[in-house]
Scaffold this motif. Sequence first.
Motif, short mmCIF file in Angstrom:
data_model
loop_
_atom_site.label_atom_id
_atom_site.label_comp_id
_atom_site.label_asym_id
_atom_site.label_seq_id
_atom_site.Cartn_x
_atom_site.Cartn_y
_atom_site.Cartn_z
N LYS A 193 7.12 1.04 -36.67
CA LYS A 193 7.46 1.77 -37.89
C LYS A 193 8.97 1.94 -38.00
O LYS A 193 9.64 2.30 -37.04
CB LYS A 193 6.78 3.14 -37.90
CG LYS A 193 5.28 3.07 -38.17
CD LYS A 193 4.66 4.47 -38.18
CE LYS A 193 3.16 4.39 -38.48
NZ LYS A 193 2.52 5.74 -38.43
N ALA A 232 0.57 -4.76 -38.17
CA ALA A 232 0.64 -4.20 -39.51
C ALA A 232 -0.39 -4.88 -40.40
O ALA A 232 -0.75 -6.03 -40.17
CB ALA A 232 2.04 -4.38 -40.10
N ASN A 260 -0.06 -0.44 -43.46
CA ASN A 260 -0.36 0.33 -42.25
C ASN A 260 0.37 -0.33 -41.09
O ASN A 260 0.40 -1.56 -40.99
CB ASN A 260 -1.86 0.32 -41.98
CG ASN A 260 -2.21 1.07 -40.72
OD1 ASN A 260 -1.91 2.25 -40.58
ND2 ASN A 260 -2.86 0.40 -39.78
N TYR A 261 1.01 0.49 -40.25
CA TYR A 261 1.79 -0.04 -39.14
C TYR A 261 1.41 0.65 -37.84
O TYR A 261 1.10 1.85 -37.82
CB TYR A 261 3.29 0.20 -39.37
CG TYR A 261 3.88 -0.49 -40.57
CD1 TYR A 261 3.93 0.16 -41.80
CD2 TYR A 261 4.42 -1.77 -40.47
CE1 TYR A 261 4.48 -0.46 -42.90
CE2 TYR A 261 4.98 -2.39 -41.56
CZ TYR A 261 5.00 -1.73 -42.77
OH TYR A 261 5.55 -2.36 -43.87
N VAL A 262 1.51 -0.09 -36.74
CA VAL A 262 1.42 0.55 -35.44
C VAL A 262 2.69 1.36 -35.24
O VAL A 262 3.77 0.99 -35.74
CB VAL A 262 1.23 -0.51 -34.33
CG1 VAL A 262 2.45 -1.40 -34.20
CG2 VAL A 262 0.86 0.14 -33.03
N ASP A 263 2.60 2.47 -34.54
CA ASP A 263 3.73 3.39 -34.41
C ASP A 263 4.98 2.71 -33.85
O ASP A 263 6.10 3.02 -34.25
CB ASP A 263 3.35 4.58 -33.54
CG ASP A 263 2.45 5.57 -34.24
OD1 ASP A 263 1.87 6.42 -33.55
OD2 ASP A 263 2.32 5.49 -35.48
N SER A 264 4.80 1.78 -32.94
CA SER A 264 5.94 1.19 -32.23
C SER A 264 6.84 0.33 -33.13
O SER A 264 7.96 0.00 -32.74
CB SER A 264 5.46 0.37 -31.04
OG SER A 264 4.62 -0.68 -31.48
#
Length: 119
Positions: free
Chosen positions: A63, A48, A57-61
């Motif tokens: 969120k 993030a 902003n975050y990586v999908d895994s």
Amino acid sequence: VQLQASGGGLVQPGGSLRLSCAASGTFFSINVMGWYRQAPGKLRDLVATITSGGRTNYVDSVKGRFTISRDNAKNTVYLQMNSLKPEDTAVYYCNAVVFTNPWDSGSYWGQGTQVTVSS
């Protein structure tokens, strides 16, 4: 410029941890701050990031489970990690893009803190 990370540890699946990373030294301003992680045998990946204005902003895994925040007055970035899973196990590194003067910036890394999710 130095980044000092803390807050890692051992936690059971479904548990929570909060990581902190404080920047110290002499500099003009801090732009983006973020967290990355590196699992054994894998490359270091983004988790993030957060801008000085608070855009995240975050990586999908992660969120919906992790929350990044920062205190600009303390030059500190946090990562609240909830609903932790074994696959979150890694060494977590903080990163900051720091302007040492109004024209020059560099990317700085903290020393890493181990997060282990296991029963």
